[in-house]
Design a protein around this motif. Structure first.
Motif, short mmCIF file in Angstrom:
data_model
loop_
_atom_site.label_atom_id
_atom_site.label_comp_id
_atom_site.label_asym_id
_atom_site.label_seq_id
_atom_site.Cartn_x
_atom_site.Cartn_y
_atom_site.Cartn_z
N GLU A 133 26.31 -27.73 -60.10
CA GLU A 133 26.04 -28.54 -59.26
C GLU A 133 25.13 -28.22 -58.41
O GLU A 133 23.89 -28.66 -58.06
CB GLU A 133 27.25 -29.28 -58.50
N ARG B 226 21.94 -27.84 -60.31
CA ARG B 226 21.31 -29.04 -60.59
C ARG B 226 20.52 -29.26 -59.25
O ARG B 226 19.29 -29.95 -59.30
CB ARG B 226 22.26 -30.40 -60.88
N GLN B 227 21.21 -29.19 -57.98
CA GLN B 227 20.40 -29.49 -56.81
C GLN B 227 19.07 -28.69 -56.53
O GLN B 227 18.24 -29.19 -55.82
CB GLN B 227 21.44 -29.38 -55.56
N THR C 175 16.47 -30.29 -58.55
CA THR C 175 15.98 -31.45 -57.84
C THR C 175 15.18 -31.00 -56.49
O THR C 175 13.93 -31.41 -56.52
CB THR C 175 17.19 -32.29 -57.36
N CYS C 176 15.49 -30.08 -55.99
CA CYS C 176 14.76 -29.45 -54.78
C CYS C 176 13.21 -28.99 -55.24
O CYS C 176 12.25 -29.49 -54.62
CB CYS C 176 15.42 -28.54 -53.65
#
Length: 102
Positions: free
Chosen positions: A85, A88-89, A92-93
């Motif tokens: 996770e 994944r974050q 995204t950033c």
């Protein structure tokens, strides 16, 4: 003014009480099989430095403290999911900031 890039081990020495993402990944990988070199490789350390970094990391105060904790297979799975996770974050950033190539 000259800016010097700080190497992986120097960053860890400077932050003995700071849990970095690199250190967290190493801990999760090391818990799988107890092989410091392979854990370093799987956590993103370049192959040239994996043996040395793995040996150094398993002596790091935060890693030692984490390894004293009994982690059952269910908790290990939770750790792996949390790392996934976080990754994944981070992606995204990077996408939001236009940093995909980094």
């Amino acid at each position: 003014m000259r800016i010097r890039q700080v190497g992986f081990s120097q960053r860890l020495k400077a932050h003995k009480k700071l849990l970095t993402l690199e250190t967290l990944k190493f801990i999760v990988e090391y818990l799988k099989d107890g092989d410091a070199r392979m854990a370093a490789l799987r956590s993103g350390v370049p192959e040239n430095y994996a043996s040395k970094q793995g040996s150094w990391l398993k002596k790091h105060p935060i890693v030692l403290a984490a390894l004293e904790t009994e982690v059952d297979p269910r908790e290990q799975l939770r750790l792996e999911k949390a790392i996934a996770e976080i990754n994944r974050q981070m992606e995204t950033c990077k996408e939001i900031l236009g940093l995909q190539e980094y």
